[in-house]
Design an enzyme around this catalytic site. Structure first.
Site, PDB file in Angstrom:
ATOM      1  N   PHE A  49      -6.624  -3.031  12.676  1.00 12.02           N
ATOM      2  CA  PHE A  49      -6.627  -1.601  13.317  1.00 12.02           C
ATOM      3  C   PHE A  49      -5.205  -1.250  13.439  1.00 12.02           C
ATOM      4  CE2 PHE A  49      -5.773  -0.397  17.737  1.00 12.02           C
ATOM      5  CZ  PHE A  49      -5.500  -1.707  18.140  1.00 12.02           C
ATOM      6  N   LYS A  50      -4.241  -2.101  13.626  1.00  6.42           N
ATOM      7  CA  LYS A  50      -2.877  -1.593  13.953  1.00  6.42           C
ATOM      8  C   LYS A  50      -2.571  -0.578  12.863  1.00  6.42           C
ATOM      9  CE  LYS A  50      -2.059  -4.909  17.624  1.00  6.42           C
ATOM     10  NZ  LYS A  50      -3.278  -5.578  17.535  1.00  6.42           N
ATOM     11  N   ASP A  51      -2.979  -0.919  11.501  1.00  9.11           N
ATOM     12  CA  ASP A  51      -2.591  -0.164  10.505  1.00  9.11           C
ATOM     13  C   ASP A  51      -3.060   1.322  10.772  1.00  9.11           C
ATOM     14  OD1 ASP A  51      -1.592  -2.152   8.907  1.00  9.11           O
ATOM     15  OD2 ASP A  51      -3.798  -2.454   8.060  1.00  9.11           O
TER      16      ASP A  51
END
Ligand SMILES: *Cc1c(COP(=O)(O)O)cnc(C)c1O
Length: 496
Positions: free
Chosen positions: A112-114
Site C-alpha cells: 500500500f505504500k505505493d
C-alpha cells in the site's frame, strides 16, 4: 476556497502552506505538520459515483493542498496513478466472507505504500518549483525492507530528484534485497550497511542534522528531504482511497445513500488508519475505525486503557511492517484529541521520549471513541489465512490477515453488522513463504521462486509483474559501507 495552512503539533512552526509542509517533511521542533482544520467535502459524495480513481483523488486532495493549482494537482495525479498500476481501477474492492477488501497493492512494489509514494515525488517537484527551490532534492531513507523500495520506485527518474536508500546487510529478506538492488533509474542509489536498521536510521538522522555537510550539498545545488510516512504529502493521498471504496460500494449497490461503513486497518505507524479518520472527519459516512495490531499490540492496549506504553519486548512477527512500538502518526491523533493544544501534546511526547510512556485524559480518550483496537497473534493470523482460503479461495497476505482476524473478533464480540472495508496492504506474493506455510504447512526445501509459483497455482492468480521482473533483473547496486561511512558514501556517489 479557503486556504489551509499547516502547523507543527508541537507548536513552534506555524502557518506553512501545503507545499512548504511537504518540502519540510518533519517540523523543526520535532512535531508533525497538521492542517489548521479538516476540510469538509464541498460537493455531494453521490456526484463521485461512476468517477474513476484519478477524479476521486483530485476531488479529495484539492481540499488539503490548497496552494496547488488544479493543473498542478491533475499533473501529479495523472503521473502517479497510471499504467504502473496493474489494474486501471488502481484500488479494486473484493468481497470475501462478508467483508470488502480494498486492494491497495497493485502498484510497483505490491504494497500500500505505493499509493502515496507514487505521488509524493510529483508533489515534491511541484512544491519545489512553487517555492523557488532550484536545487536537486535528494531523498534520504533508511529502510528495513519495504519503504526503501517503494520510495525508490516512486522517485526513479523523476526529474529534479534523487534518492539514497540504506538497508542493513543481512537484515532484510533475500527477496526484499533483490527488489532493491535491481532498482532501475539513474537517480537511485542503494547502499547496504554493515550494521542493523537502527544504525542506518540513526546515521540518516545525523546526516540531516549535519550543518557542514548540508552546506557542502547546497554548494552543489542539492538539498536533502525525507519520504518518511510522517510527511503530510503521504497522508493526504491515502484519504482518497477510503472515499473511493465508499463510492465503489455505492456504485455496486452494496450500500444505500449516506450509509455508514466500518474501516479496519492493519496498523503499524498509524498513518493509514489516520487517513481513514480524516476521511470520516471530512464527512465520509464512517462508523467505527478498527485498528488492528499484531503481537506488538501497543495500540490495542492504548485504545483499551488510555495508556501508551512502549516498554515491552519487541516481537518479530510474520507481519514485519507492523512490528513497531512507536507509532509516529499517533501524535496527530493525540494533538487533535487534546483540542489541538500543542503545548499539551508536546508534554506527552517528551514524556514518551523520556519514559517510553504517557497517559491521555478521560476527555481525550472520549474524543477517540471512533477508534476501537483489536489484535491477532501469529497463530491466529496463519489460521485466518487458511480459513479464508478454504472458505472462498481468496488469499490474504500476513498483514491484511491481521486485520481480517481482528475484524472477525470485532464482529463476533459486538454483533455490529455494518458493512466493513478492510485495507488490503500487501499482495500475498510479497510474503509468499509465510502465506503458503499457513495454507500448506511445512514447505520443506522449496526456494523462494518455487514458493511464489506454488502460491500462484494455489490462489489461481498470475505472479504479479513486479515480482516476475525481479526473477531475471540484473543487479545494479553493489555499494556497501560501515554505518559511520554513510555520509562519505553519499558524497562519493554524488561526486562532491
Ligand atoms: C507500512 C505497512 C503497514 C502499516 O501501515 P501504517 O500506516 O504504518 O500503520 C501495514 N501493512 C503493510 C504491508 C505495510 O507495508
Amino acid at each position: 476556497m479557503k486556504q489551509i495552512l499547516y502547523s507543527s503539533t508541537r507548536g513552534k512552526q506555524k502557518g506553512l502552506t501545503a507545499s512548504q509542509a511537504i518540502l519540510k517533511g518533519l517540523a523543526e521542533d520535532g512535531g508533525l505538520f497538521m492542517p489548521d482544520h479538516i476540510p469538509a467535502f464541498d460537493f455531494d459524495l453521490e456526484t463521485l459515483v461512476g468517477a474513476d480513481y484519478r477524479e476521486t483523488a483530485y476531488q479529495v486532495i484539492k481540499l488539503f493542498l490548497t496552494d496547488f493549482t488544479e493543473e498542478e494537482l491533475r499533473h501529479c495525479i495523472n503521473s502517479a496513478y497510471d499504467s504502473k498500476f496493474d489494474t486501471p481501477e488502481i484500488a479494486p474492492l473484493v468481497l470475501a466472507d462478508g467483508a470488502y477488501y480494498l486492494e491497495l497493492f497493485h502498484g510497483k512494489t505490491i504494497a500500500f505504500k505505493d499509493m502515496a509514494l507514487s505521488i509524493l515525488p510529483y508533489f515534491m517537484t511541484e512544491a519545489a518549483k512553487k517555492n523557488g527551490v532550484t536545487n536537486t532534492i535528494e531523498i534520504l531513507t533508511a529502510t528495513s525492507g519495504d519503504t526503501g523500495k517503494a520510495a525508490m520506485a516512486g522517485f526513479a527518474d523523476v526529474p529534479g530528484t534523487g534518492i539514497f536508500v540504506f538497508y542493513p546487510k543481512g537484515g532484510v529478506s533475500r527477496f526484499q534485497e533483490l527488489q532493491m538492488v535491481t532498482q532501475k533509474g539513474e537517480n537511485t542509489n542503494v547502499v547496504s550497511i554493515h550494521g542493523n536498521f537502527d544504525d542506518a536510521q540513526n546515521n540518516v538522522k545525523k546526516i540531516f542534522g549535519d550543518a557542514a555537510f548540508n552546506a557542502r550539498l547546497a554548494e552543489a545545488n542539492i538539498q536533502l528531504s525525507s519520504a518518511n510516512s510522517i510527511n503530510i504529502g503521504r497522508l493526504v493521498p491515502q484519504i482518497a482511497y477510503y472515499v473511493w471504496s465508499w463510492v465503489k460500494l455505492r456504485e455496486n449497490g452494496e450500500i444505500a445513500k449516506g450509509e455508514k461503513i466500518n474501516i479496519c486497518v492493519p496498523t503499524g505507524n498509524f498513518g493509514n488508519i489516520l487517513s481513514a479518520y480524516f476521511a470520516k472527519l471530512m464527512g465520509l459516512p464512517v462508523n467505527k475505525l478498527i485498528c488492528a495490531s499484531n503481537d506488538n499490540k501497543v495500540l490495542f492496549d492504548f485504545f483499551s486503557t488510555g495508556v501508551y506504553d512502549r516498554n515491552r519486548e519487541f516481537i518479530l512477527t510474520t507481519s514485519p511492517s507492523m512490528d513497531i512500538l512507536i507509532s509516529s502518526n499517533l501524535e496527530r491523533l493525540i494533538y487533535m484529541s487534546c483540542g489541538c493544544d500543542a503545548a499539551a501534546n508536546r508534554v506527552m511526547m517528551i514524556e514518551l521520549a523520556r519514559t517510553g510512556k504517557y497517559t491521555v485524559t478521560k476527555e481525550m480518550k472520549k474524543r477517540m471513541a471512533d477508534f476501537t483496537g483489536r489484535y491477532a497473534d501469529q497463530q491466529q493470523v496463519a489460521a485466518r489465512i487458511k480459513e479464508l482460503y478454504e472458505k472462498t479461495g481468496y488469499v490474504l497476505d500476513t498483514h491484511t490477515a491481521v486485520a481480517s482476524a481482528a475484524y472477525e473478533q470485532y464482529r463476533s464480540e459486538t454483533g455490529d453488522t455494518t458493512k466493513t472495508v478492510i485495507a488490503g496492504t500487501a499482495s500475498p506474493f510479497k510474503f509468499s513463504r509465510a502465506v503458503m506455510t499457513a495454507i500448506k504447512g511445512e514447505l520443506g526445501e522449496m526456494d523462494d521462486w518455487q514458493v511464489i509459483d506454488l502460491l500462484s497455482e494455489t490462489a489461481g492468480v498470475p505472479v504479479p509483474p513486479a515480482v516476475e521482473e525481479i526473477r531475471t533483473a540484473e543487479v545494479r547496486h553493489r555499494t556497501e559501507c560501515d554505518p559511520d561511512q554513510m555520509e562519505q558514501t553519499i558524497a562519493d556517489l554524488l561526486k562532491l
